[in-house]
Design an enzyme around this catalytic site. Sequence first.
Site, PDB file in Angstrom:
ATOM      1  CD  GLU A  45      18.387   5.144   9.361  1.00 40.82           C
ATOM      2  OE1 GLU A  45      18.154   4.158  10.259  1.00 40.82           O
ATOM      3  OE2 GLU A  45      17.468   5.802   8.898  1.00 40.82           O
ATOM      4  CE  LYS A 126      16.788   4.203  13.498  1.00 43.71           C
ATOM      5  NZ  LYS A 126      16.190   3.976  12.226  1.00 43.71           N
ATOM      6  CB  CYS A 187      15.889   7.863  11.153  1.00 45.62           C
ATOM      7  SG  CYS A 187      14.751   7.980  10.000  1.00 45.62           S
ATOM      8  CB  SER A 370      -5.255   5.457 -22.812  1.00 43.25           C
ATOM      9  OG  SER A 370      -5.457   6.249 -22.022  1.00 43.25           O
TER      10      SER A 370
END
Length: 725
Positions: A45, A126, A187, A370
């Site tokens: 896309e 779309k 999509c 750490s």
Amino acid sequence: MGPYAIVATCSLNQWALDFEGNYARIVKSCQQAKAAGAKLRVGPELEIPTISWKASAVRTGDNVPYSSAHPGDTILHSWEVLGRLLKDEACRDMLVDVGMPVLHRNVRYNCRVLIYNGTILLIRPKLHLANDGNYREARWFSPWRHRQETQEYMLPRMIQRITGQITVPFGEAVISTRDTCVGVEMCEELFTPDSPHIGMSLDGVEIFTNSSGSHHELRKLQSRVRLITEATLKCGGVYLYANQQGCDGDRLYYDGCAMVIINGKVVGQGSQFSLKDVEVITAVVDLEQVRSSRGSSHSRSGQAVVAQAYPRIMVDFALSSDELNLSISPSLPVELQFESPEGEISMGPACWLWDYLRRSGLSGFMMPLSGGLDSCAVAVVVYSMCRLVMEAVAQQDEQVIADVRKVLGEPKDSTFVPASAQELCGRLLHTCYMGTRYSSKETRERAKQLAAAIGSYHVDLDMDSVVTSVRTLFETVTGRRPVFASQGGTSAENLALQNIQARLRMVLAYMFAQLLPWCRGQHGSLLVLGSANVDESLRGYMTKYDCSSADLNPIGSISKVDLFKFIQFAKDQFDLPVLESFLNATPSAELIPTDTDHPVQSDEAEMGMSYEELSIFGRLRKLERCGPWSMFSRLVHAWTEDTPSAVADKVKRFFYYYAINRHKLTTLTPAYHAEAYSPEDNRFDLRPFLYPARWIYQFARIDRAIATLQADKDSVSEANFSEDD
């Protein structure tokens, strides 16, 4: 033998507004598809400007690629790139499906442009936009509402001169070739209840293309594959799924996994995590299998008879050959490959970091190590990145090799390649243990051993003198000396003395990030990595602007539970036995004095809830959209080992601290997005950051329910007592 067609779909690692690079990758995918004999090529896309146009930028300005300052330029440059593709020999003799934004009648659309031999066949906008979670697509685009209709689109003059066309069809139509029919689904349209492939399949479309920009989340790929396979299992047809891959300059990692599916069976699957810039998946499909599958269903035929017809655009071209060719046989179904969540953590953030590093122009990473699980996980993710890079180097990936040399500052004529992941990690990753008098020997030693195991350049220091200087400055200015709670101080004093240690670590991290390469005779500066997990951010169990504040955070939306499993996975998978000591350690900030009367500081004890509980709270709050009352009503049935009052106390405690710490989430370090319950409000959550922390109405509702439940319990007990009596 039926008509066999060779089709190609691809994953491309496109980058926001990198028009030259994006063009080159599109051309390369077309070249590879053509070399495999494909007659149809599908890309991801918005592949020309990239997928960032869909993303939820809540800020505007020239520094973000999808801001309101850029749409005009972006559309212009997209047409210029398309013009080059129309003239490129790589795109000829093949139906090519590319994505770009198009302005039609002053309305901006997210489109697919289908081209063949230097002409534009169709611009397909779309229909359904992604407008939740990570995406704010409606901010930039409008959906096409004229279903199964087309209009005439006036081409820009630069394109008219190339194609000889004045106008082309714009809208929802399908492409009819000599031998089959091709339709587009984009999509989000796959995820909607009334997906376009249903209507197209009833109208005889046999090949569906889906150009996607789908980001990675833990355990998400299975859902995506299930939707695609079920679509073609029910409707029949060939489905070509293309996806963006990599980090295009944002918090998301797009995980590729291009696929070819026929009648519900996957016959081609690309990699989910890869350092390749271009990956093309081809398959040989038998169109007669589609026709046979559909013809076996009488109910489908009955629906197809009355289905609304799509506008058809005819092209004098065939995807298949009518000649008998024994060298070509249909692709067989493949066994789907899914990574475990731990495997996804080891590769997704690692690929994201590599893309970010190679494109940022910086020379490596700096992180405070750490000795705890979170910073350990970040270090191991970077080590995983180095392993993936070395795998690509071993496969002679020229792009990766060039990127390695560039990042390391090697001369242009250099032939250097690292010999191992440890050697590469030693050049890229700089770790620093910033101890104080309250730090334990165990955490210091764990940090040192981990750095040695993965090969990072490690610095071990004590910062007590810096902390003392700030504390003395405060005492000089105010005449008051704050002390810890264990020494008789108030909670305000106790918190302030912890926070100054944490914030000074951030300052030191940035200083070392800028100067350590200089100390080592290397070029550039370093990106600072943070290590706050999603659960601590959600609870607000972190200091604002402490060492969790950084340039990037690979684990910022990953739960502590999943991180623990990841370290277990990495211990065996990466042969790092040192990780066992991290798994057995009690999570602790180590910011306060400890003695026999004041035991070691424990994260879970201070938070008042376990990490497992925090993960549940987070998912209910975001994914199930629960407020205090609905969360209590869910958990009071699920957590039967606790009394209703105990469940209520936990829910109230969570929402109280969530409310008072929301402001911290406005400054969260940009983090790799791996979970849908990420609380990062700059990007994903978009909720207020000032809540009524007492939740008076909501908590009262819970209290009334507890009273009712207790009354019911008492009446049952009395009834049982009477019966026994």
